[in-house]
Motif scaffolding. Sequence first.
Motif, PDB file in Angstrom:
ATOM      1  N   ILE A   1       0.831  -1.201   0.000  1.00  0.00           N
ATOM      2  CA  ILE A   1       0.000   0.000   0.000  1.00  0.00           C
ATOM      3  C   ILE A   1       0.867   1.253   0.000  1.00  0.00           C
ATOM      4  O   ILE A   1       0.618   2.209  -0.749  1.00  0.00           O
ATOM      5  CB  ILE A   1      -0.961  -0.010   1.207  1.00  0.00           C
ATOM      6  CG1 ILE A   1      -1.995  -1.139   1.043  1.00  0.00           C
ATOM      7  CG2 ILE A   1      -1.651   1.334   1.369  1.00  0.00           C
ATOM      8  CD1 ILE A   1      -2.790  -1.450   2.298  1.00  0.00           C
ATOM      9  N   LYS A   2       1.917   1.264   0.829  1.00  0.00           N
ATOM     10  CA  LYS A   2       2.804   2.426   0.911  1.00  0.00           C
ATOM     11  C   LYS A   2       3.520   2.666  -0.416  1.00  0.00           C
ATOM     12  O   LYS A   2       3.607   3.810  -0.888  1.00  0.00           O
ATOM     13  CB  LYS A   2       3.830   2.206   2.028  1.00  0.00           C
ATOM     14  CG  LYS A   2       4.691   3.422   2.347  1.00  0.00           C
ATOM     15  CD  LYS A   2       3.894   4.502   3.051  1.00  0.00           C
ATOM     16  CE  LYS A   2       4.794   5.615   3.548  1.00  0.00           C
ATOM     17  NZ  LYS A   2       4.036   6.681   4.234  1.00  0.00           N
ATOM     18  N   LEU A   3       4.033   1.614  -1.036  1.00  0.00           N
ATOM     19  CA  LEU A   3       4.735   1.752  -2.309  1.00  0.00           C
ATOM     20  C   LEU A   3       3.780   2.213  -3.414  1.00  0.00           C
ATOM     21  O   LEU A   3       4.138   3.026  -4.263  1.00  0.00           O
ATOM     22  CB  LEU A   3       5.398   0.433  -2.695  1.00  0.00           C
ATOM     23  CG  LEU A   3       6.593   0.009  -1.842  1.00  0.00           C
ATOM     24  CD1 LEU A   3       7.070  -1.385  -2.230  1.00  0.00           C
ATOM     25  CD2 LEU A   3       7.738   1.008  -1.961  1.00  0.00           C
ATOM     26  N   PHE A   4       2.563   1.673  -3.404  1.00  0.00           N
ATOM     27  CA  PHE A   4       1.553   2.073  -4.382  1.00  0.00           C
ATOM     28  C   PHE A   4       1.249   3.571  -4.253  1.00  0.00           C
ATOM     29  O   PHE A   4       1.155   4.289  -5.245  1.00  0.00           O
ATOM     30  CB  PHE A   4       0.275   1.250  -4.190  1.00  0.00           C
ATOM     31  CG  PHE A   4      -0.792   1.515  -5.214  1.00  0.00           C
ATOM     32  CD1 PHE A   4      -0.797   0.835  -6.422  1.00  0.00           C
ATOM     33  CD2 PHE A   4      -1.789   2.453  -4.963  1.00  0.00           C
ATOM     34  CE1 PHE A   4      -1.782   1.094  -7.375  1.00  0.00           C
ATOM     35  CE2 PHE A   4      -2.779   2.716  -5.902  1.00  0.00           C
ATOM     36  CZ  PHE A   4      -2.773   2.025  -7.117  1.00  0.00           C
ATOM     37  N   GLU A   5       1.130   4.036  -3.017  1.00  0.00           N
ATOM     38  CA  GLU A   5       0.857   5.455  -2.764  1.00  0.00           C
ATOM     39  C   GLU A   5       2.003   6.340  -3.237  1.00  0.00           C
ATOM     40  O   GLU A   5       1.800   7.498  -3.606  1.00  0.00           O
ATOM     41  CB  GLU A   5       0.601   5.676  -1.271  1.00  0.00           C
ATOM     42  CG  GLU A   5      -0.714   5.081  -0.778  1.00  0.00           C
ATOM     43  CD  GLU A   5      -0.863   5.140   0.729  1.00  0.00           C
ATOM     44  OE1 GLU A   5       0.142   5.426   1.414  1.00  0.00           O
ATOM     45  OE2 GLU A   5      -1.988   4.899   1.226  1.00  0.00           O
ATOM     46  N   LEU A   6       3.224   5.787  -3.238  1.00  0.00           N
ATOM     47  CA  LEU A   6       4.394   6.542  -3.683  1.00  0.00           C
ATOM     48  C   LEU A   6       4.574   6.499  -5.200  1.00  0.00           C
ATOM     49  O   LEU A   6       5.507   7.101  -5.734  1.00  0.00           O
ATOM     50  CB  LEU A   6       5.656   5.997  -2.997  1.00  0.00           C
ATOM     51  CG  LEU A   6       5.781   6.277  -1.496  1.00  0.00           C
ATOM     52  CD1 LEU A   6       6.946   5.514  -0.902  1.00  0.00           C
ATOM     53  CD2 LEU A   6       5.934   7.776  -1.237  1.00  0.00           C
ATOM     54  N   GLY A   7       3.698   5.770  -5.887  1.00  0.00           N
ATOM     55  CA  GLY A   7       3.742   5.751  -7.344  1.00  0.00           C
ATOM     56  C   GLY A   7       4.418   4.559  -7.972  1.00  0.00           C
ATOM     57  O   GLY A   7       4.594   4.516  -9.201  1.00  0.00           O
ATOM     58  N   PHE A   8       4.791   3.569  -7.184  1.00  0.00           N
ATOM     59  CA  PHE A   8       5.396   2.354  -7.732  1.00  0.00           C
ATOM     60  C   PHE A   8       4.322   1.463  -8.356  1.00  0.00           C
ATOM     61  O   PHE A   8       3.180   1.427  -7.886  1.00  0.00           O
ATOM     62  CB  PHE A   8       6.113   1.567  -6.637  1.00  0.00           C
ATOM     63  CG  PHE A   8       7.414   2.167  -6.200  1.00  0.00           C
ATOM     64  CD1 PHE A   8       8.610   1.764  -6.765  1.00  0.00           C
ATOM     65  CD2 PHE A   8       7.459   3.143  -5.211  1.00  0.00           C
ATOM     66  CE1 PHE A   8       9.818   2.314  -6.368  1.00  0.00           C
ATOM     67  CE2 PHE A   8       8.650   3.706  -4.797  1.00  0.00           C
ATOM     68  CZ  PHE A   8       9.839   3.290  -5.379  1.00  0.00           C
ATOM     69  N   LYS A   9       4.695   0.745  -9.409  1.00  0.00           N
ATOM     70  CA  LYS A   9       3.820  -0.293  -9.937  1.00  0.00           C
ATOM     71  C   LYS A   9       4.097  -1.557  -9.135  1.00  0.00           C
ATOM     72  O   LYS A   9       5.183  -2.132  -9.202  1.00  0.00           O
ATOM     73  CB  LYS A   9       4.085  -0.548 -11.420  1.00  0.00           C
ATOM     74  CG  LYS A   9       3.144  -1.595 -12.010  1.00  0.00           C
ATOM     75  CD  LYS A   9       3.372  -1.807 -13.499  1.00  0.00           C
ATOM     76  CE  LYS A   9       2.396  -2.851 -14.037  1.00  0.00           C
ATOM     77  NZ  LYS A   9       2.604  -3.105 -15.485  1.00  0.00           N
ATOM     78  N   VAL A  10       3.132  -1.981  -8.342  1.00  0.00           N
ATOM     79  CA  VAL A  10       3.312  -3.088  -7.407  1.00  0.00           C
ATOM     80  C   VAL A  10       2.746  -4.378  -7.990  1.00  0.00           C
ATOM     81  O   VAL A  10       1.571  -4.450  -8.348  1.00  0.00           O
ATOM     82  CB  VAL A  10       2.637  -2.786  -6.055  1.00  0.00           C
ATOM     83  CG1 VAL A  10       2.774  -3.972  -5.108  1.00  0.00           C
ATOM     84  CG2 VAL A  10       3.239  -1.528  -5.423  1.00  0.00           C
ATOM     85  N   ILE A  11       3.598  -5.383  -8.095  1.00  0.00           N
ATOM     86  CA  ILE A  11       3.177  -6.733  -8.476  1.00  0.00           C
ATOM     87  C   ILE A  11       3.083  -7.538  -7.185  1.00  0.00           C
ATOM     88  O   ILE A  11       4.100  -7.912  -6.598  1.00  0.00           O
ATOM     89  CB  ILE A  11       4.183  -7.391  -9.450  1.00  0.00           C
ATOM     90  CG1 ILE A  11       4.420  -6.488 -10.665  1.00  0.00           C
ATOM     91  CG2 ILE A  11       3.692  -8.769  -9.867  1.00  0.00           C
ATOM     92  CD1 ILE A  11       3.181  -6.175 -11.476  1.00  0.00           C
ATOM     93  N   ALA A  12       1.862  -7.754  -6.725  1.00  0.00           N
ATOM     94  CA  ALA A  12       1.631  -8.407  -5.432  1.00  0.00           C
ATOM     95  C   ALA A  12       1.389  -9.896  -5.617  1.00  0.00           C
ATOM     96  O   ALA A  12       0.522 -10.300  -6.397  1.00  0.00           O
ATOM     97  CB  ALA A  12       0.426  -7.765  -4.744  1.00  0.00           C
ATOM     98  N   VAL A  13       2.159 -10.712  -4.902  1.00  0.00           N
ATOM     99  CA  VAL A  13       2.048 -12.166  -5.012  1.00  0.00           C
ATOM    100  C   VAL A  13       1.865 -12.786  -3.636  1.00  0.00           C
ATOM    101  O   VAL A  13       2.564 -12.421  -2.685  1.00  0.00           O
ATOM    102  CB  VAL A  13       3.304 -12.772  -5.685  1.00  0.00           C
ATOM    103  CG1 VAL A  13       3.203 -14.296  -5.739  1.00  0.00           C
ATOM    104  CG2 VAL A  13       3.486 -12.219  -7.087  1.00  0.00           C
ATOM    105  N   ASP A  14       0.920 -13.716  -3.521  1.00  0.00           N
ATOM    106  CA  ASP A  14       0.685 -14.426  -2.263  1.00  0.00           C
ATOM    107  C   ASP A  14      -0.076 -15.710  -2.578  1.00  0.00           C
ATOM    108  O   ASP A  14      -0.919 -15.715  -3.489  1.00  0.00           O
ATOM    109  CB  ASP A  14      -0.135 -13.552  -1.305  1.00  0.00           C
ATOM    110  CG  ASP A  14      -0.005 -13.972   0.152  1.00  0.00           C
ATOM    111  OD1 ASP A  14      -0.393 -15.110   0.472  1.00  0.00           O
ATOM    112  OD2 ASP A  14       0.481 -13.158   0.956  1.00  0.00           O
ATOM    113  N   ASP A  15       0.225 -16.787  -1.858  1.00  0.00           N
ATOM    114  CA  ASP A  15      -0.536 -18.027  -2.089  1.00  0.00           C
ATOM    115  C   ASP A  15      -1.777 -18.106  -1.197  1.00  0.00           C
ATOM    116  O   ASP A  15      -2.555 -19.061  -1.280  1.00  0.00           O
ATOM    117  CB  ASP A  15       0.353 -19.263  -1.902  1.00  0.00           C
ATOM    118  CG  ASP A  15       0.820 -19.460  -0.458  1.00  0.00           C
ATOM    119  OD1 ASP A  15       0.446 -18.646   0.416  1.00  0.00           O
ATOM    120  OD2 ASP A  15       1.564 -20.427  -0.211  1.00  0.00           O
ATOM    121  N   LEU A  16      -1.936 -17.104  -0.325  1.00  0.00           N
ATOM    122  CA  LEU A  16      -3.094 -16.984   0.576  1.00  0.00           C
ATOM    123  C   LEU A  16      -3.225 -18.147   1.557  1.00  0.00           C
ATOM    124  O   LEU A  16      -4.300 -18.409   2.081  1.00  0.00           O
ATOM    125  CB  LEU A  16      -4.396 -16.823  -0.230  1.00  0.00           C
ATOM    126  CG  LEU A  16      -4.471 -15.569  -1.117  1.00  0.00           C
ATOM    127  CD1 LEU A  16      -5.799 -15.507  -1.847  1.00  0.00           C
ATOM    128  CD2 LEU A  16      -4.264 -14.296  -0.290  1.00  0.00           C
TER     129      LEU A  16
END
Length: 298
Positions: free
Chosen positions: A16-31
């Motif tokens: 969330i913080k990186l997204f707010e700073l303008g980064f394109k975030v590739i989020a990965v999780d197996d949940l």
Amino acid sequence: VLVTGAAGFIGSKICIKLFELGFKVIAVDDLSSGNIKNLPSKIKLYKLDLSIIANFKKIPKCQLILHLAGQSSGEKSFDSPMTDLEKNTHTTLNLINYGIQNQSQKIIFASSMSVYGNIPLNKFTETSPLKPVSCYGVSKLTSEKYLQVFSKKLPYVIFRMFNVYGAGQNMKDLRQGMVSIYLSQALNKNEVIVKGSLNRIRDFVHIEDVVNIWVISVLKNIKNEIFNLGTGKSTKVSELLNKIYKLTGKKKTKVLKSTTGDQINSASNNSKLMKTFKYKNFIDLDEGLRKFYVKEIK
């Protein structure tokens, strides 16, 4: 920026913080332990098991890798050491391969204070002996060693995380996160069950400080360094309980024998972190607990 463990307690807040700073975030999780609800819908989540190498074909090329995925409980690591190995060390090796193939700039890795084990020191420095006493600690240390082996092709930053706490922890999981376990029991049960001595020492670092430091490590040109990520302050388990009881009004404690692989003392010397990151204003434990408590009772 590729963030693994993106739906977890720490990973989601970094995303969330990186997204707010303008980064394109590739989020990965197996949940397997993370929760998709931790991420806003504007951040796309790739549901992938990173211990399977074929899954990396589904991930776009990223300049930076933030690796927070894995099994993160010393107690749970004894349930299935093989699973712990796959979720921690195996995924790290696969990410190293991905990073080298994609010429990523660096990988930032969430290691743990568990790599130190029970060495007889008041506070661990980054050069202290490494003698883990849990399967989890072994898997984290092994991952560190692999990162060091491949550091010329993929530079690293390793954070040995101490006891991270704060709003957003899974309050239903009573086998992970000392602060959240005790606070959950104080709020929902008649007594707090403590597994191990009340005289054990811990270093409790608030989630906001952890996120801030991770983000700084993305922005700064730091490579091939290891840092203790803790406040540098030692707190006895008994002191933590007293602070929680002051907030909740509960006072009943039941002490059981310690779990396998539990550390007696675990506090950081964070002078290297503070010097490199110029970071001094860590959230005080009393204030951090108050913020956590207020969030939970809402």
